[in-house]
Design a protein around this motif. Structure first.
Motif, mmCIF file in Angstrom:
data_model
loop_
_atom_site.group_PDB
_atom_site.id
_atom_site.type_symbol
_atom_site.label_atom_id
_atom_site.label_comp_id
_atom_site.label_asym_id
_atom_site.label_seq_id
_atom_site.Cartn_x
_atom_site.Cartn_y
_atom_site.Cartn_z
ATOM 1 N N THR A 29 0.829 -1.200 0.000
ATOM 2 C CA THR A 29 0.000 0.000 0.000
ATOM 3 C C THR A 29 0.866 1.255 0.000
ATOM 4 O O THR A 29 0.418 2.312 -0.418
ATOM 5 C CB THR A 29 -0.958 0.033 1.206
ATOM 6 O OG1 THR A 29 -0.186 -0.044 2.400
ATOM 7 C CG2 THR A 29 -1.946 -1.107 1.140
ATOM 8 N N GLN A 30 2.123 1.126 0.479
ATOM 9 C CA GLN A 30 3.064 2.246 0.504
ATOM 10 C C GLN A 30 4.380 1.795 -0.141
ATOM 11 O O GLN A 30 5.376 1.573 0.551
ATOM 12 C CB GLN A 30 3.332 2.683 1.937
ATOM 13 C CG GLN A 30 2.109 3.143 2.684
ATOM 14 C CD GLN A 30 2.436 3.442 4.131
ATOM 15 O OE1 GLN A 30 3.525 3.887 4.463
ATOM 16 N NE2 GLN A 30 1.474 3.186 5.002
ATOM 17 N N ASP A 32 6.717 3.260 -1.669
ATOM 18 C CA ASP A 32 7.869 4.132 -1.457
ATOM 19 C C ASP A 32 8.453 4.008 -0.057
ATOM 20 O O ASP A 32 9.549 4.489 0.209
ATOM 21 C CB ASP A 32 7.493 5.596 -1.719
ATOM 22 C CG ASP A 32 7.103 5.837 -3.167
ATOM 23 O OD1 ASP A 32 7.598 5.095 -4.045
ATOM 24 O OD2 ASP A 32 6.302 6.751 -3.416
ATOM 25 N N SER A 33 7.718 3.367 0.839
ATOM 26 C CA SER A 33 8.173 3.180 2.227
ATOM 27 C C SER A 33 7.999 1.715 2.632
ATOM 28 O O SER A 33 7.157 1.387 3.464
ATOM 29 C CB SER A 33 7.349 4.057 3.162
ATOM 30 O OG SER A 33 7.437 5.403 2.801
ATOM 31 N N SER A 36 7.907 0.869 6.431
ATOM 32 C CA SER A 36 7.041 1.681 7.282
ATOM 33 C C SER A 36 6.265 0.791 8.248
ATOM 34 O O SER A 36 5.777 -0.280 7.870
ATOM 35 C CB SER A 36 6.059 2.461 6.410
ATOM 36 O OG SER A 36 5.071 3.076 7.204
ATOM 37 N N THR A 38 3.402 1.207 9.206
ATOM 38 C CA THR A 38 2.000 1.167 8.791
ATOM 39 C C THR A 38 1.829 0.489 7.428
ATOM 40 O O THR A 38 0.749 0.541 6.855
ATOM 41 C CB THR A 38 1.407 2.595 8.739
ATOM 42 O OG1 THR A 38 2.161 3.380 7.823
ATOM 43 C CG2 THR A 38 1.417 3.224 10.121
ATOM 44 N N GLN A 39 2.895 -0.155 6.942
ATOM 45 C CA GLN A 39 2.830 -0.845 5.652
ATOM 46 C C GLN A 39 1.802 -1.964 5.694
ATOM 47 O O GLN A 39 1.720 -2.716 6.652
ATOM 48 C CB GLN A 39 4.199 -1.434 5.302
ATOM 49 C CG GLN A 39 4.244 -2.166 3.979
ATOM 50 C CD GLN A 39 4.020 -1.249 2.801
ATOM 51 O OE1 GLN A 39 2.917 -1.169 2.280
ATOM 52 N NE2 GLN A 39 5.042 -0.516 2.416
ATOM 53 N N LYS A 40 1.006 -2.037 4.642
ATOM 54 C CA LYS A 40 0.022 -3.114 4.493
ATOM 55 C C LYS A 40 0.148 -3.653 3.083
ATOM 56 O O LYS A 40 0.825 -3.077 2.237
ATOM 57 C CB LYS A 40 -1.387 -2.594 4.755
ATOM 58 C CG LYS A 40 -1.587 -2.155 6.183
ATOM 59 C CD LYS A 40 -3.001 -1.709 6.414
ATOM 60 C CE LYS A 40 -3.129 -1.247 7.867
ATOM 61 N NZ LYS A 40 -4.448 -0.754 8.166
ATOM 62 N N TYR A 41 -0.524 -4.750 2.842
ATOM 63 C CA TYR A 41 -0.471 -5.399 1.540
ATOM 64 C C TYR A 41 -1.883 -5.685 1.082
ATOM 65 O O TYR A 41 -2.781 -5.908 1.893
ATOM 66 C CB TYR A 41 0.333 -6.702 1.637
ATOM 67 C CG TYR A 41 1.731 -6.465 2.154
ATOM 68 C CD1 TYR A 41 2.763 -6.163 1.290
ATOM 69 C CD2 TYR A 41 2.001 -6.501 3.517
ATOM 70 C CE1 TYR A 41 4.043 -5.907 1.768
ATOM 71 C CE2 TYR A 41 3.279 -6.246 4.004
ATOM 72 C CZ TYR A 41 4.290 -5.956 3.117
ATOM 73 O OH TYR A 41 5.550 -5.700 3.593
#
Length: 55
Positions: A29-30, A32-33, A36, A38-41
């Motif tokens: 979902t992010q 570029d990070s 992170s 808070t990264q999710k898929y």
């Protein structure tokens, strides 16, 4: 990880997450990070089609 009953995060990443990302079944979902907290898929269209074929 929880749904597969796995506890080792490194093994999960190498054995499941990375191959799914490389094959285009999942996307970040992010993008570029990637590290992170808070990264999710999420499933891609290809991932949804794969799941439909497997059922």
């Amino acid at each position: 990880m929880e749904s597969l009953g796995l506890k080792d995060r490194v093994n999960f990443s190498r054995a499941y997450l990375e191959p799914a990302l490389e094959s285009g079944l999942l996307e970040m979902t992010q993008p570029d990070s990637p590290r992170s907290p808070t990264q999710k898929y999420r499933l891609t269209d290809k991932g949804r089609q794969w799941l439909t074929c497997k059922q």
